[in-house]
Design a protein around this motif. Structure first.
Motif, PDB file in Angstrom:
ATOM      1  N   ALA A 153      14.621   4.771  -1.426  1.00 20.79           N
ATOM      2  CA  ALA A 153      15.099   6.015  -2.021  1.00 20.79           C
ATOM      3  C   ALA A 153      14.091   6.542  -3.029  1.00 20.79           C
ATOM      4  N   SER A 154      13.404   5.628  -3.711  1.00 23.53           N
ATOM      5  CA  SER A 154      12.379   6.019  -4.678  1.00 23.53           C
ATOM      6  C   SER A 154      11.478   4.810  -4.913  1.00 23.53           C
ATOM      7  N   PRO A 155      10.218   5.032  -5.310  1.00 21.93           N
ATOM      8  CA  PRO A 155       9.338   3.903  -5.597  1.00 21.93           C
ATOM      9  C   PRO A 155       9.847   3.112  -6.793  1.00 21.93           C
ATOM     10  N   GLY A 156       9.669   1.817  -6.786  1.00 20.33           N
ATOM     11  CA  GLY A 156      10.024   0.997  -7.940  1.00 20.33           C
ATOM     12  C   GLY A 156      11.513   0.731  -8.008  1.00 20.33           C
ATOM     13  N   ALA A 157      12.253   1.615  -8.665  1.00 18.58           N
ATOM     14  CA  ALA A 157      13.688   1.422  -8.840  1.00 18.58           C
ATOM     15  C   ALA A 157      14.391   1.366  -7.490  1.00 18.58           C
ATOM     16  N   GLY A 158      13.954   2.191  -6.555  1.00 18.69           N
ATOM     17  CA  GLY A 158      14.548   2.184  -5.231  1.00 18.69           C
ATOM     18  C   GLY A 158      14.359   0.855  -4.541  1.00 18.69           C
ATOM     19  N   SER A 184       0.820  -1.209   0.000  1.00 22.42           N
ATOM     20  CA  SER A 184       0.000   0.000   0.000  1.00 22.42           C
ATOM     21  C   SER A 184       0.855   1.259   0.000  1.00 22.42           C
ATOM     22  N   ASP A 185       2.103   1.139   0.466  1.00 19.54           N
ATOM     23  CA  ASP A 185       2.996   2.291   0.492  1.00 19.54           C
ATOM     24  C   ASP A 185       4.196   2.021  -0.402  1.00 19.54           C
ATOM     25  N   PRO A 186       4.240   2.621  -1.587  1.00 12.93           N
ATOM     26  CA  PRO A 186       5.266   2.273  -2.579  1.00 12.93           C
ATOM     27  C   PRO A 186       6.662   2.742  -2.224  1.00 12.93           C
ATOM     28  N   ILE A 187       6.804   3.598  -1.231  1.00 15.95           N
ATOM     29  CA  ILE A 187       8.159   4.014  -0.888  1.00 15.95           C
ATOM     30  C   ILE A 187       8.654   3.341   0.383  1.00 15.95           C
ATOM     31  N   THR A 188       7.938   2.328   0.817  1.00 16.83           N
ATOM     32  CA  THR A 188       8.373   1.569   1.984  1.00 16.83           C
ATOM     33  C   THR A 188       8.521   0.102   1.610  1.00 16.83           C
ATOM     34  N   CYS A 189       9.660  -0.491   1.991  1.00 23.75           N
ATOM     35  CA  CYS A 189       9.843  -1.917   1.740  1.00 23.75           C
ATOM     36  C   CYS A 189       8.782  -2.697   2.508  1.00 23.75           C
ATOM     37  N   PRO A 190       7.984  -3.522   1.816  1.00 24.16           N
ATOM     38  CA  PRO A 190       6.915  -4.267   2.483  1.00 24.16           C
ATOM     39  C   PRO A 190       7.451  -5.393   3.346  1.00 24.16           C
ATOM     40  N   PHE A 191       8.724  -5.703   3.216  1.00 22.12           N
ATOM     41  CA  PHE A 191       9.292  -6.833   3.945  1.00 22.12           C
ATOM     42  C   PHE A 191       9.967  -6.400   5.240  1.00 22.12           C
TER      43      PHE A 191
END
Ligand SMILES: [Zn+2]
Length: 60
Positions: A23-28, A10-17
């Motif tokens: 640092a950034s959504p996706g590439a980060g 649900s939060d793309p800038i936080t590691c779900p694990f």
């Protein structure tokens, strides 16, 4: 979608694990799992679990 997983996307800038901020959504996230073996293992497992359902949708 019926995927059952512990990962929370649900939060793309936080590691779900591990919950670390990325640092950034996706590439980060890709960089993050490269540097964190535990997260990479969990991500690989998650990806295997959903690969059949999400084939073509995951374009990270
Ligand atoms: Zn992580």
């Amino acid at each position: 979608m019926a995927v059952s997983t512990t990962a929370d996307w649900s939060d793309p800038i936080t590691c779900p694990f591990c919950g670390d901020e990325l640092a950034s959504p996706g590439a980060g996230f890709v960089d993050h799992v490269d540097e964190n073996g535990d997260c990479k293992r969990d991500f690989d497992l998650w990806r295997e679990n959903v690969a059949g359902d999400l084939a073509g949708e995951w374009s990270g």
